[in-house]
Design a protein around this motif. Structure first.
Motif, mmCIF file in Angstrom:
data_model
loop_
_atom_site.group_PDB
_atom_site.id
_atom_site.type_symbol
_atom_site.label_atom_id
_atom_site.label_comp_id
_atom_site.label_asym_id
_atom_site.label_seq_id
_atom_site.Cartn_x
_atom_site.Cartn_y
_atom_site.Cartn_z
ATOM 1 N N LEU A 183 -7.264 31.466 -83.652
ATOM 2 C CA LEU A 183 -6.281 31.795 -84.669
ATOM 3 C C LEU A 183 -4.890 31.604 -84.089
ATOM 4 C CD1 LEU A 183 -6.073 34.399 -87.376
ATOM 5 C CD2 LEU A 183 -4.192 34.290 -85.747
ATOM 6 N N ASP B 64 -1.099 32.220 -84.736
ATOM 7 C CA ASP B 64 -0.110 32.976 -85.487
ATOM 8 C C ASP B 64 1.261 32.319 -85.345
ATOM 9 O OD1 ASP B 64 2.131 34.840 -85.629
ATOM 10 O OD2 ASP B 64 0.672 36.425 -85.967
ATOM 11 N N PRO C 103 -8.754 39.208 -88.956
ATOM 12 C CA PRO C 103 -9.265 37.849 -88.751
ATOM 13 C C PRO C 103 -10.444 37.769 -87.782
ATOM 14 C CG PRO C 103 -6.894 37.782 -88.852
ATOM 15 C CD PRO C 103 -7.282 39.246 -88.841
ATOM 16 N N LEU D 108 -2.460 31.285 -89.445
ATOM 17 C CA LEU D 108 -2.013 32.420 -90.252
ATOM 18 C C LEU D 108 -0.714 32.010 -90.932
ATOM 19 C CD1 LEU D 108 -2.668 35.342 -91.063
ATOM 20 C CD2 LEU D 108 -1.165 36.083 -89.217
ATOM 21 N N LEU E 111 -5.088 30.531 -93.457
ATOM 22 C CA LEU E 111 -5.401 31.890 -93.913
ATOM 23 C C LEU E 111 -4.131 32.544 -94.426
ATOM 24 C CD1 LEU E 111 -7.577 34.199 -94.041
ATOM 25 C CD2 LEU E 111 -6.723 34.926 -91.801
ATOM 26 N N GLY F 142 -5.112 38.243 -94.185
ATOM 27 C CA GLY F 142 -5.275 38.464 -92.754
ATOM 28 C C GLY F 142 -4.889 39.847 -92.275
ATOM 29 N N ASN G 37 -8.950 40.872 -97.589
ATOM 30 C CA ASN G 37 -9.662 40.319 -96.433
ATOM 31 C C ASN G 37 -10.909 39.567 -96.889
ATOM 32 O OD1 ASN G 37 -9.097 43.205 -94.252
ATOM 33 N ND2 ASN G 37 -7.830 41.416 -94.588
ATOM 34 N N GLY H 219 -10.201 36.074 -98.089
ATOM 35 C CA GLY H 219 -10.060 35.173 -96.956
ATOM 36 C C GLY H 219 -11.402 34.846 -96.319
#
Length: 338
Positions: free
Chosen positions: A219, A221, A236, A275, A309, A314, A320, A323
């Motif tokens: 992931l 960010d 996540p 993200l 996402l 997230g 959630n 997602g």
């Protein structure tokens, strides 16, 4: 994110579709729920690990979409006075609960602070630790206690809450939050039903997860010199796991945290989850990963395996599961070897 707190929200449009229909079922289309008239004046519920006696709130202030979503999903719009939504957050008109947002006040487009709460004459504040509540900004549950204002912390953020830490998996924390809020507002049966539906959605996804070894997922960010990513204490991690993947940093007992590019390269992720928030759009992050010498040779980048996402999918909240369902579909369509 530059801290070990929740990400600072930024923005992109949310695709609702069938996910919206599912969420509306959860929320009862914003219907309010009557509390039991025979309920005791106070009930004791844990705020992270601390037992706190609550009266039924009438003027709740919620910080960011996750807090509002939790109360709206329980049909508690009549108990919400207003919300605080930093400008980086998604527009509330994109929310499955847009009609509920329209019934309450927007109190600020800045970070949560004590002055906003006092001016609103609030009797209840919902936020996360180290995001909405932050000692450095002078707004903590203890400070509000002294002002006679009740507060509630997202269980997902209790991992490093001073004095009363509490640790659970992010999805379990979400379920527990809804159950505890149900008890505080005396709508426990409604909370049980909402949680039951969320669990059913998770179970359905897990039953359809691809067979074989979980796909390694990174992931992303933010960050260029050093990336910020998700440890195992944020949603996540559970989204990736339940969909059939493996967060390459699931061994970190952290929330949103900083790592280094060498660790990312060593993990050889087959998928990158972006993200998506605010003034740094997902496509700019993807372009960076494709062009940086540190990341352009990652398996996921070479194969163009990027999944975006949405911010509110997230952070801790009922979305959630939106997602999760989208990411699970992506993994199934991607195939066993990415």
């Amino acid at each position: 994110m530059k801290t070990n707190s929740a990400p600072v929200a930024l923005r992109r449009p949310v695709a609702l579709g069938t996910a919206l229909a599912a969420v509306l079922l959860l929320s009862g289309c914003g219907a309010t729920i009557e509390a039991d008239a025979k309920a005791p004046p106070k009930v004791t519920v844990k705020r992270c690990g601390e037992p706190v006696a609550y009266t039924v709130p009438q003027r709740a202030v919620v910080y960011e979409g996750g807090s509002a979503d939790k109360l709206f999903s329980l049909g508690l719009v009549d108990h919400v006075h207003g919300y605080v939504m930093p400008p980086a957050n998604p527009p509330v008109t994109e929310s499955p609960w847009a009609a509920d947002y329209a019934k309450v006040k927007m109190l600020s487009d800045d970070l949560l602070n004590k002055e906003i709460v006092v001016k609103a004459k609030s009797d209840f504040v919902v936020a996360g630790w180290n995001s909405g509540f932050k000692a450095e900004r002078g707004i903590t549950p203890q400070i509000l206690d002294k002002l006679g204002v009740q507060s509630f912390l997202h269980g997902e953020s209790c991992f490093n809450y001073p004095g009363f830490p509490e640790k659970s998996t992010p999805f379990e924390a979400l379920y527990e939050d809804l159950a505890r809020l149900g008890k505080i507002f005396r709508v426990e049966d409604r909370a049980k039903a909402v949680v039951g539906r969320l669990k059913e959605r998770v179970a359905k996804v897990e039953a359809q997860a691809p067979e074989g070894d979980p796909v390694p997922v990174f992931l992303y960010d933010s960050g260029t010199e050093q990336p910020f990513t998700a440890g195992n204490q944020v949603p996540p991690n559970d989204i990736i796991k339940s969909a059939g993947g493996r967060n390459v940093f699931d061994g970190l007992d952290q929330r949103w945290t900083q790592v280094n590019w060498e660790a990312v390269a060593e993990a050889e992720p087959e998928v990158v989850v972006i993200l998506d928030y605010g003034d740094l759009p997902a496509q700019k992050k993807i372009d960076f990963l494709k062009n940086s010498p540190r990341t352009k040779e990652l398996p996921a980048v070479k194969k163009n395996n990027f999944f975006v996402l949405d911010y509110n999918e997230g952070i801790s909240g009922p979305r959630n599961m939106d997602g999760l369902e989208k990411f699970a579909k992506y993994l199934r369509e991607l195939g066993p070897k990415g």
